[in-house]
Design an enzyme around this catalytic site. Structure first.
Site, mmCIF file in Angstrom:
data_model
loop_
_atom_site.group_PDB
_atom_site.id
_atom_site.type_symbol
_atom_site.label_atom_id
_atom_site.label_comp_id
_atom_site.label_asym_id
_atom_site.label_seq_id
_atom_site.Cartn_x
_atom_site.Cartn_y
_atom_site.Cartn_z
ATOM 1 N N ILE A 102 3.391 -3.897 -5.475
ATOM 2 C CA ILE A 102 4.576 -3.101 -5.164
ATOM 3 C C ILE A 102 4.392 -2.307 -3.873
ATOM 4 O O ILE A 102 5.366 -2.035 -3.155
ATOM 5 C CB ILE A 102 4.949 -2.172 -6.356
ATOM 6 C CG1 ILE A 102 6.278 -1.454 -6.106
ATOM 7 C CG2 ILE A 102 3.837 -1.170 -6.638
ATOM 8 C CD1 ILE A 102 7.456 -2.382 -5.902
ATOM 9 N N ASP A 103 3.151 -1.957 -3.528
ATOM 10 C CA ASP A 103 2.915 -1.252 -2.267
ATOM 11 C C ASP A 103 3.234 -2.159 -1.080
ATOM 12 O O ASP A 103 3.838 -1.719 -0.089
ATOM 13 C CB ASP A 103 1.478 -0.730 -2.181
ATOM 14 C CG ASP A 103 0.428 -1.796 -2.476
ATOM 15 O OD1 ASP A 103 0.760 -2.855 -3.054
ATOM 16 O OD2 ASP A 103 -0.754 -1.547 -2.150
ATOM 17 N N ASN A 135 -5.412 3.264 -5.597
ATOM 18 C CA ASN A 135 -6.605 3.293 -6.443
ATOM 19 C C ASN A 135 -7.510 4.479 -6.151
ATOM 20 O O ASN A 135 -8.284 4.888 -7.011
ATOM 21 C CB ASN A 135 -7.379 1.979 -6.281
ATOM 22 C CG ASN A 135 -6.618 0.815 -6.899
ATOM 23 O OD1 ASN A 135 -6.213 0.877 -8.056
ATOM 24 N ND2 ASN A 135 -6.393 -0.235 -6.132
ATOM 25 N N ILE A 174 1.108 5.798 -5.254
ATOM 26 C CA ILE A 174 -0.169 5.961 -5.965
ATOM 27 C C ILE A 174 -1.031 4.721 -5.763
ATOM 28 O O ILE A 174 -0.642 3.608 -6.121
ATOM 29 C CB ILE A 174 0.070 6.196 -7.470
ATOM 30 C CG1 ILE A 174 1.036 7.361 -7.689
ATOM 31 C CG2 ILE A 174 -1.259 6.459 -8.182
ATOM 32 C CD1 ILE A 174 1.646 7.401 -9.079
ATOM 33 N N ASN A 207 -6.241 7.401 -3.990
ATOM 34 C CA ASN A 207 -5.455 8.599 -3.704
ATOM 35 C C ASN A 207 -4.002 8.405 -4.118
ATOM 36 O O ASN A 207 -3.550 7.284 -4.333
ATOM 37 C CB ASN A 207 -5.478 8.917 -2.197
ATOM 38 C CG ASN A 207 -6.861 9.208 -1.680
ATOM 39 O OD1 ASN A 207 -7.530 10.121 -2.153
ATOM 40 N ND2 ASN A 207 -7.314 8.427 -0.704
ATOM 41 N N ALA A 208 -3.305 9.535 -4.168
ATOM 42 C CA ALA A 208 -1.848 9.526 -4.320
ATOM 43 C C ALA A 208 -1.266 10.216 -3.092
ATOM 44 O O ALA A 208 -1.610 11.370 -2.812
ATOM 45 C CB ALA A 208 -1.430 10.240 -5.598
ATOM 46 N N ASN A 209 -0.423 9.512 -2.357
ATOM 47 C CA ASN A 209 0.208 10.072 -1.159
ATOM 48 C C ASN A 209 1.625 10.512 -1.500
ATOM 49 O O ASN A 209 2.365 9.784 -2.164
ATOM 50 C CB ASN A 209 0.240 9.032 -0.038
ATOM 51 C CG ASN A 209 -1.150 8.591 0.366
ATOM 52 O OD1 ASN A 209 -2.039 9.417 0.531
ATOM 53 N ND2 ASN A 209 -1.351 7.296 0.522
ATOM 54 N N ASP A 230 -0.941 -3.340 6.408
ATOM 55 C CA ASP A 230 -1.281 -2.096 5.714
ATOM 56 C C ASP A 230 -2.803 -2.034 5.617
ATOM 57 O O ASP A 230 -3.428 -2.781 4.864
ATOM 58 C CB ASP A 230 -0.640 -2.076 4.325
ATOM 59 C CG ASP A 230 -0.794 -0.723 3.627
ATOM 60 O OD1 ASP A 230 -1.571 0.123 4.120
ATOM 61 O OD2 ASP A 230 -0.151 -0.515 2.585
#
EC number: 2.7.1.33
Length: 209
Positions: free
Chosen positions: A73-74, A8, A6, A10-12, A89
């Site tokens: 965490i991403d 800011n 998740i 979208n949620a993939n 990224d």
């Protein structure tokens, strides 16, 4: 197994091998009967997620060797399967992290390519332009569109090249494939963050039950 990253905007999701994306509004309406293992960087969704019984937060399970304060965490998940290399990224921001012997040496953050466009347009209406993704980085530009594109792409390229030295480069994120094309032997992995999440679940099999 359903995984969710998740952000800011979208949620993939990765449902076994099926990848799909929801907007945040769509995500808030999303219902599922199976467990959803997630990581989240969206501060506005933290309370919502706490109330979702099927959602399992993987963040507390990551043990990552770094002295970097406040590492998202991403970024941790993207680096988690890499022993040596540089992880890029490229999304709404571009994060560059350097890993050596499974130790995080540090990293830095740039605006994402779309946000460079916004920055230019705020400086002057005359700088509002699409980027030329075919612009040569080996010749000085002769028109404004190419000048803007060159400034962004060459700047990103040189910073990544300087950080990489002779390390392997791993790209992920929406603009990752485009940026990877500037480098020989770069690896583009759309699912890099999900691989980190899968590794955590493998290390903590009790999460599945």
């Amino acid at each position: 197994m359903l995984l969710c990253d998740i952000g800011n905007s979208n949620a993939n999701f990765l449902d076994d091998n099926k990848y799909f994306t929801l907007s945040i509004d769509q995500f808030l309406e999303f219902k599922n009967e199976q467990k959803i293992f997630y990581i989240n960087v969206n501060e506005h969704l933290k309370e919502h997620l706490k109330n979702q019984k099927k959602f399992i937060n993987l963040e507390p399970y990551f043990l990552f060797d770094t002295i970097y304060q406040g590492l998202g965490i991403d970024r941790i998940a993207a680096c988690y399967t890499i022993e040596d290399g540089v992880v890029v990224d490229a999304g709404s921001a571009i994060t560059i992290d350097i890993i050596s012997n499974s130790i995080h040496l540090g990293g830095f953050i740039l605006p994402g390519i779309a946000n460079y466009k916004k920055i230019y347009s705020h400086i002057s209406p005359r700088l509002k332009s699409e980027f030329n993704t075919q612009v040569s980085l080996d010749a000085f530009p002769q028109k404004t569109m190419d000048a803007l594109s060159y400034g962004v792409f060459k700047g990103i390229y040189l910073l990544i090249k300087d950080a990489a030295q002779n390390k392997k480069l791993y790209f992920t994120g929406g603009d990752g494939q485009f940026l990877a094309n500037y480098f020989d032997h770069a690896i583009y992995d759309k699912l890099l963050i999900f691989r980190g999440m899968k590794k955590i679940i493998k290390e903590n099999p009790n999460l599945l039950y």
